[in-house]
Design a protein around this motif. Structure first.
Motif, PDB file in Angstrom:
ATOM      1  N   MET A   1      33.565  58.562  26.392  1.00 50.51           N
ATOM      2  CA  MET A   1      33.287  57.262  26.996  1.00 50.51           C
ATOM      3  C   MET A   1      34.466  56.861  27.874  1.00 50.51           C
ATOM      4  N   LEU A   2      34.175  56.420  29.061  1.00 50.74           N
ATOM      5  CA  LEU A   2      35.193  55.908  29.968  1.00 50.74           C
ATOM      6  C   LEU A   2      35.646  54.524  29.523  1.00 50.74           C
ATOM      7  N   THR A   3      36.935  54.282  29.634  1.00 52.72           N
ATOM      8  CA  THR A   3      37.476  52.951  29.414  1.00 52.72           C
ATOM      9  C   THR A   3      38.247  52.571  30.658  1.00 52.72           C
ATOM     10  N   LEU A   4      37.979  51.387  31.181  1.00 51.36           N
ATOM     11  CA  LEU A   4      38.685  50.879  32.349  1.00 51.36           C
ATOM     12  C   LEU A   4      39.557  49.708  31.918  1.00 51.36           C
TER      13      LEU A   4
ATOM     14  N   ARG B   1      37.820  47.499  43.090  1.00 53.02           N
ATOM     15  CA  ARG B   1      37.213  48.627  43.806  1.00 53.02           C
ATOM     16  C   ARG B   1      36.714  49.667  42.819  1.00 53.02           C
ATOM     17  N   VAL B   2      37.418  49.869  41.703  1.00 53.22           N
ATOM     18  CA  VAL B   2      36.952  50.810  40.684  1.00 53.22           C
ATOM     19  C   VAL B   2      35.709  50.258  39.990  1.00 53.22           C
ATOM     20  N   MET B   3      35.722  48.967  39.684  1.00 51.82           N
ATOM     21  CA  MET B   3      34.558  48.352  39.037  1.00 51.82           C
ATOM     22  C   MET B   3      33.322  48.452  39.938  1.00 51.82           C
ATOM     23  N   LEU B   4      33.517  48.262  41.232  1.00 50.78           N
ATOM     24  CA  LEU B   4      32.407  48.383  42.176  1.00 50.78           C
ATOM     25  C   LEU B   4      31.872  49.818  42.195  1.00 50.78           C
ATOM     26  N   ALA B   5      32.772  50.790  42.205  1.00 48.89           N
ATOM     27  CA  ALA B   5      32.338  52.192  42.180  1.00 48.89           C
ATOM     28  C   ALA B   5      31.552  52.496  40.906  1.00 48.89           C
TER      29      ALA B   5
ATOM     30  N   GLY C   1      35.156  48.044  29.360  1.00 47.45           N
ATOM     31  CA  GLY C   1      36.190  47.353  30.115  1.00 47.45           C
ATOM     32  C   GLY C   1      37.181  46.663  29.194  1.00 47.45           C
ATOM     33  N   LYS C   2      38.456  46.810  29.510  1.00 50.78           N
ATOM     34  CA  LYS C   2      39.503  46.119  28.743  1.00 50.78           C
ATOM     35  C   LYS C   2      40.322  45.288  29.718  1.00 50.78           C
ATOM     36  N   LEU C   3      40.158  43.973  29.619  1.00 42.93           N
ATOM     37  CA  LEU C   3      40.884  43.047  30.473  1.00 42.93           C
ATOM     38  C   LEU C   3      42.319  42.938  29.994  1.00 42.93           C
ATOM     39  N   ILE C   4      43.239  43.173  30.912  1.00 46.07           N
ATOM     40  CA  ILE C   4      44.672  43.087  30.614  1.00 46.07           C
ATOM     41  C   ILE C   4      45.207  41.823  31.274  1.00 46.07           C
TER      42      ILE C   4
ATOM     43  N   LEU D   1      43.504  51.454  35.307  1.00 47.92           N
ATOM     44  CA  LEU D   1      43.730  52.675  34.546  1.00 47.92           C
ATOM     45  C   LEU D   1      42.400  53.019  33.899  1.00 47.92           C
ATOM     46  N   ILE D   2      42.026  54.284  33.971  1.00 46.77           N
ATOM     47  CA  ILE D   2      40.865  54.721  33.185  1.00 46.77           C
ATOM     48  C   ILE D   2      41.332  55.760  32.186  1.00 46.77           C
ATOM     49  N   THR D   3      40.647  55.764  31.070  1.00 49.99           N
ATOM     50  CA  THR D   3      40.797  56.845  30.109  1.00 49.99           C
ATOM     51  C   THR D   3      39.420  57.442  29.889  1.00 49.99           C
TER      52      THR D   3
END
Length: 133
Positions: free
Chosen positions: A1-4, A15-19, A29-32, A55-57
């Motif tokens: 699973m991707l984590t942003l 821009r990553v969220m839009l992609a 999603g993890k809001l920092i 950052l994505i993991t």
């Protein structure tokens, strides 16, 4: 699973969220919070050495820098291309990205930083110079 990992107000995270949205990819999603100190914890710096978002993991793999992340997403799932379907479309898209990165981003950020930090009076010369571009 991707984590942003993202921060509110970060155009690079946007821009990553839009992609991710265009590609209809599932992610957590993890809001920092920029003011919380989360970006400088040893755990976060192990994943993002510059302490920045986005950052994505993806499992044990972590990646920073929005354009690199977008290209990773493209390679991971090319069913909905975000960088063009043909060589010409890809060239045109990357030219636009380079023009933005090379000529537009810094002046826009210079102006935005002065406003967000309430430093318009002290940084007036920077804003005036940015307006010329």
């Amino acid at each position: 699973m991707l984590t942003l990992y993202w921060g509110s107000g970060s155009p690079f995270a946007w821009r990553v969220m839009l992609a991710l949205a265009v590609k209809k990819m599932d992610y957590e999603g993890k809001l920092i919070s920029f003011s919380s100190g989360e970006l400088s914890t040893p755990e976060y710096l192990a994943m993002s050495p510059r302490g920045q978002v986005p950052l994505i993991t993806d499992g044990n793999y972590s990646l920073t820098e929005s354009l690199a992340i977008m290209q990773y997403l493209e390679a991971r799932d090319s069913s909905v291309p975000i960088f063009g379907k043909t060589a010409q479309e890809t060239g045109d898209i990357w030219r636009s990205i380079q023009l933005s990165a090379g000529y537009i981003e810094k002046p826009v950020f210079d102006v935005a930083k002065t406003i967000f930090k309430g430093q318009l009076d002290e940084l007036r010369d920077t804003v005036v110079e940015a307006r010329k571009l």
